[in-house]
Motif scaffolding. Structure first.
Motif, PDB file in Angstrom:
ATOM      1  N   ILE A  59       0.839  -1.204   0.000  1.00  0.00           N
ATOM      2  CA  ILE A  59       0.000   0.000   0.000  1.00  0.00           C
ATOM      3  C   ILE A  59       0.874   1.254   0.000  1.00  0.00           C
ATOM      4  N   VAL A  60       1.916   1.268   0.826  1.00  0.00           N
ATOM      5  CA  VAL A  60       2.827   2.423   0.844  1.00  0.00           C
ATOM      6  C   VAL A  60       3.483   2.587  -0.518  1.00  0.00           C
ATOM      7  N   TRP A  61       3.958   1.505  -1.093  1.00  0.00           N
ATOM      8  CA  TRP A  61       4.572   1.572  -2.425  1.00  0.00           C
ATOM      9  C   TRP A  61       3.581   2.150  -3.427  1.00  0.00           C
ATOM     10  N   TRP A  62       2.350   1.651  -3.414  1.00  0.00           N
ATOM     11  CA  TRP A  62       1.324   2.079  -4.372  1.00  0.00           C
ATOM     12  C   TRP A  62       0.967   3.553  -4.209  1.00  0.00           C
ATOM     13  N   LEU A  63       0.928   4.024  -2.953  1.00  0.00           N
ATOM     14  CA  LEU A  63       0.566   5.416  -2.704  1.00  0.00           C
ATOM     15  C   LEU A  63       1.713   6.391  -2.955  1.00  0.00           C
ATOM     16  N   VAL A  64       2.943   5.970  -2.693  1.00  0.00           N
ATOM     17  CA  VAL A  64       4.076   6.894  -2.721  1.00  0.00           C
ATOM     18  C   VAL A  64       4.922   6.770  -3.986  1.00  0.00           C
ATOM     19  N   THR A  65       5.236   5.544  -4.382  1.00  0.00           N
ATOM     20  CA  THR A  65       6.176   5.358  -5.501  1.00  0.00           C
ATOM     21  C   THR A  65       5.710   4.301  -6.494  1.00  0.00           C
ATOM     22  N   PRO A  66       4.503   4.395  -7.044  1.00  0.00           N
ATOM     23  CA  PRO A  66       4.024   3.336  -7.936  1.00  0.00           C
ATOM     24  C   PRO A  66       4.782   3.263  -9.260  1.00  0.00           C
ATOM     25  N   ASP A  67       5.454   4.336  -9.636  1.00  0.00           N
ATOM     26  CA  ASP A  67       6.171   4.335 -10.912  1.00  0.00           C
ATOM     27  C   ASP A  67       7.614   3.867 -10.775  1.00  0.00           C
TER      28      ASP A  67
END
Length: 61
Positions: free
Chosen positions: A21-29
């Motif tokens: 979830i943190v990855w998806w919200l902060v650094t998905p690219d």
């Protein structure tokens, strides 16, 4: 033994879902960095599952 395994599985899922979830919200690219935790901790979890299965297996003489 089984309670310890269930606790391990529970925290594995909670921690890794939180990281995704943190990855998806902060650094998905950016590279999917939770992969390293999922794989590393997953190896430990598999070892734990294996150890519990071996310990609970009925002994035959």
């Amino acid at each position: 033994m089984k309670w310890g395994l269930w606790a391990h599985v529970f925290w594995y899922v909670v921690a890794n879902v939180a990281q995704v979830i943190v990855w998806w919200l902060v650094t998905p690219d950016i590279f999917f960095w939770p992969l390293w935790s999922i794989l590393g901790w997953g190896i430990g979890l598999i070892a734990h599952i294996w150890a519990v299965r071996v310990a609970l297996r009925p002994r035959t003489a």
